[in-house]
Write an enzyme that holds these catalytic residues in place. Structure first.
Site, PDB file in Angstrom:
ATOM      1  N   GLY A 122       0.911  -1.239   0.047  1.00 41.11           N
ATOM      2  CA  GLY A 122       0.014  -0.097  -0.102  1.00 41.11           C
ATOM      3  C   GLY A 122       0.920   1.205  -0.030  1.00 41.11           C
ATOM      4  O   GLY A 122       1.760   1.048  -0.532  1.00 41.11           O
ATOM      5  N   ASP A 162      11.600  -8.983   7.500  1.00 41.43           N
ATOM      6  CA  ASP A 162      11.899  -8.118   6.212  1.00 41.43           C
ATOM      7  C   ASP A 162      12.616  -6.874   6.404  1.00 41.43           C
ATOM      8  O   ASP A 162      12.384  -5.676   6.248  1.00 41.43           O
ATOM      9  CB  ASP A 162      10.516  -7.441   5.654  1.00 41.43           C
ATOM     10  CG  ASP A 162      10.606  -7.038   4.233  1.00 41.43           C
ATOM     11  OD1 ASP A 162      11.429  -7.503   3.501  1.00 41.43           O
ATOM     12  OD2 ASP A 162       9.560  -6.461   3.788  1.00 41.43           O
TER      13      ASP A 162
HETATM   14  P1  AMP Z   1       5.965   0.187   4.215  1.00 42.42           P
HETATM   15  O1  AMP Z   1       4.736  -0.093   3.243  1.00 42.42           O
HETATM   16  O2  AMP Z   1       5.623  -0.155   5.701  1.00 42.42           O
HETATM   17  O3  AMP Z   1       6.838  -0.583   3.522  1.00 42.42           O
HETATM   18  O4  AMP Z   1       6.454   2.018   3.955  1.00 42.42           O
HETATM   19  C1  AMP Z   1       6.632   2.511   2.775  1.00 42.42           C
HETATM   20  C2  AMP Z   1       7.611   3.766   3.066  1.00 42.42           C
HETATM   21  O5  AMP Z   1       6.842   4.553   3.645  1.00 42.42           O
HETATM   22  C3  AMP Z   1       8.704   3.271   3.661  1.00 42.42           C
HETATM   23  O6  AMP Z   1       9.775   2.915   2.967  1.00 42.42           O
HETATM   24  C4  AMP Z   1       9.329   4.540   4.490  1.00 42.42           C
HETATM   25  O7  AMP Z   1       9.746   5.586   3.672  1.00 42.42           O
HETATM   26  C5  AMP Z   1       7.572   5.103   4.792  1.00 42.42           C
HETATM   27  N1  AMP Z   1       7.171   4.990   5.913  1.00 42.42           N
HETATM   28  C6  AMP Z   1       6.482   3.752   6.454  1.00 42.42           C
HETATM   29  N2  AMP Z   1       6.266   3.968   7.671  1.00 42.42           N
HETATM   30  C7  AMP Z   1       6.806   5.434   8.174  1.00 42.42           C
HETATM   31  C8  AMP Z   1       6.675   6.056   9.386  1.00 42.42           C
HETATM   32  N3  AMP Z   1       6.267   5.407  10.400  1.00 42.42           N
HETATM   33  N4  AMP Z   1       7.075   7.295   9.419  1.00 42.42           N
HETATM   34  C9  AMP Z   1       7.797   7.705   8.388  1.00 42.42           C
HETATM   35  N5  AMP Z   1       7.845   6.860   7.291  1.00 42.42           N
HETATM   36  C10 AMP Z   1       7.427   5.827   7.093  1.00 42.42           C
END
Ligand code: AMP
Length: 337
Positions: free
Chosen positions: A45, A151
């Site tokens: 997502g 992961d």
């Molecule tokens: P994910 O779907 O969890 O892999 O998140 C995709 C990207 O969103 C990550 O690689 C981060 O760059 C950013 N991201 C996810 N969670 C956070 C968070 N809690 N704070 C800041 N950036 C985030």
């Protein structure tokens, strides 16, 4: 075999979650949260920077499309993350639904991911160790909570505003200890442990040992700005052939130290113990913490675990989370049916 550095910006490009276009805003008219900006796209997502209108707090909200994302995966992610209460792990706040999405509200890490930080900064051995120490504390905590992340990678390692404090995020592939051994091949190719690649049908592997391996890959990248099992000559190859070569090198533990490296013997010794292809011989998290290189500049007492239980007060209950996911699921069935 020589393993000269890949260009790190290229490395970030291939791993980067962000695309060019702006992410959608599913929050318009939401009573509590409003979109402030885009944070990134993951395999499942996308994540937005949002503001809590009641408290003014900045939060990150992950949006998983109802009906597309596996509800079992989301359930695991939420229930595994819910009790986490640790300085080096992103905290879960709550989950809610919109018409199209399951929305996971969590602590916001303003410093971006370690992959982006590495694209702009060359780390000294001391700084690489500093981040690695925090990563290992995060992993030890997750394992103490009986969760293997499965992961661990640069993109899932975020930084605070000062870019000093590291926080592990994304438990979408995590596995709890209910049946301690893992059976499915999951992860990101560059970080896969040999036992995941080697696993036969019906086989199992220990998710915690695989987390340790991924931490070794992270340490290598922080020290040498390249992935341990990639080679420049793979770049022109058909992607399937390149992937096969990568997997072969991982299984053989075929990594080496770049010629121009001036990293200390201690760093290389620890790396060798982590990137050990035989899982049973691989160093454990406790072994890493006790390793002399890891211990350098460790603040006194930092290696003594202290894990207070997360207060239940104000925290969304397990029952409420499960109910929300069932509602998301019911709609899934309606949408699909
Ligand atoms: P994910 O779907 O969890 O892999 O998140 C995709 C990207 O969103 C990550 O690689 C981060 O760059 C950013 N991201 C996810 N969670 C956070 C968070 N809690 N704070 C800041 N950036 C985030």
């Amino acid at each position: 075999m020589a393993n000269p550095g890949n260009s790190f910006s290229q490395l970030v490009e291939t791993c980067s979650s962000g695309g060019g276009e702006a992410l959608p805003n599913p929050l318009s008219g939401h009573p509590r949260y409003e979109k402030v900006g885009d944070l990134g796209k993951g395999s499942q997502g996308f994540v937005l920077l949002c503001s809590d209108k009641f408290t003014g707090e900045r939060v990150a909200i992950k949006f998983l499309r109802r009906g597309l994302a596996s509800s079992e995966k989301i359930r695991r992610e939420l229930l595994n993350m819910r009790p986490f209460w640790h300085a080096h792990v992103i905290q879960f706040y709550e989950v809610f639904l919109t018409d199209l999405y399951v929305c996971i509200v969590m602590e916001y890490a303003p410093g971006g991911s370690l992959s982006h930080y590495l694209a702009k900064n060359v780390l000294t051995e001391d700084v690489a160790r500093f981040f690695f120490q925090q990563l290992i504390f995060a992993v030890r905590y997750c394992h103490h909570m009986k969760v293997a992340n499965r992961d661990i990678k640069l993109e899932n390692t975020l930084l605070d505003a000062d870019r000093k404090l590291l926080k592990l995020c994304d438990f979408g592939l995590s596995k709890d200890n209910n049946d301690s051994m893992c059976k499915t091949r999951v992860g990101t190719p560059n970080y896969l442990a040999p036992e995941i690649i080697n696993m036969r049908k019906g086989g199992t592997y220990d998710g915690k040992a695989c987390d340790v391996w991924a931490c070794g890959v992270m340490l290598y990248v922080m020290l040498f700005r390249s992935f341990p099992f990639e080679r420049p000559e793979d770049r022109g190859l058909d992607p399937k052939v390149a992937m096969l070569s990568l997997m072969e090198r991982i299984v053989k533990g075929d990594w080496n130290v770049p010629k121009e490296s001036n990293m200390s013997a201690g760093a290389l010794d620890l790396l060798g113990r982590i990137l050990e292809p035989v899982a049973e011989k691989r160093i454990t998290v406790e072994g890493i913490i006790n390793h002399p290189w890891y211990q350098i500049h460790l603040p006194p007492g930092a290696d003594k675990p202290n894990y207070p239980k997360r207060p239940e007060e104000g925290l969304q209950t397990v029952e409420s989370i499960v109910e929300i996911l069932m509602e998301a699921n019911n709609t899934d069935e309606m949408m699909m049916g």
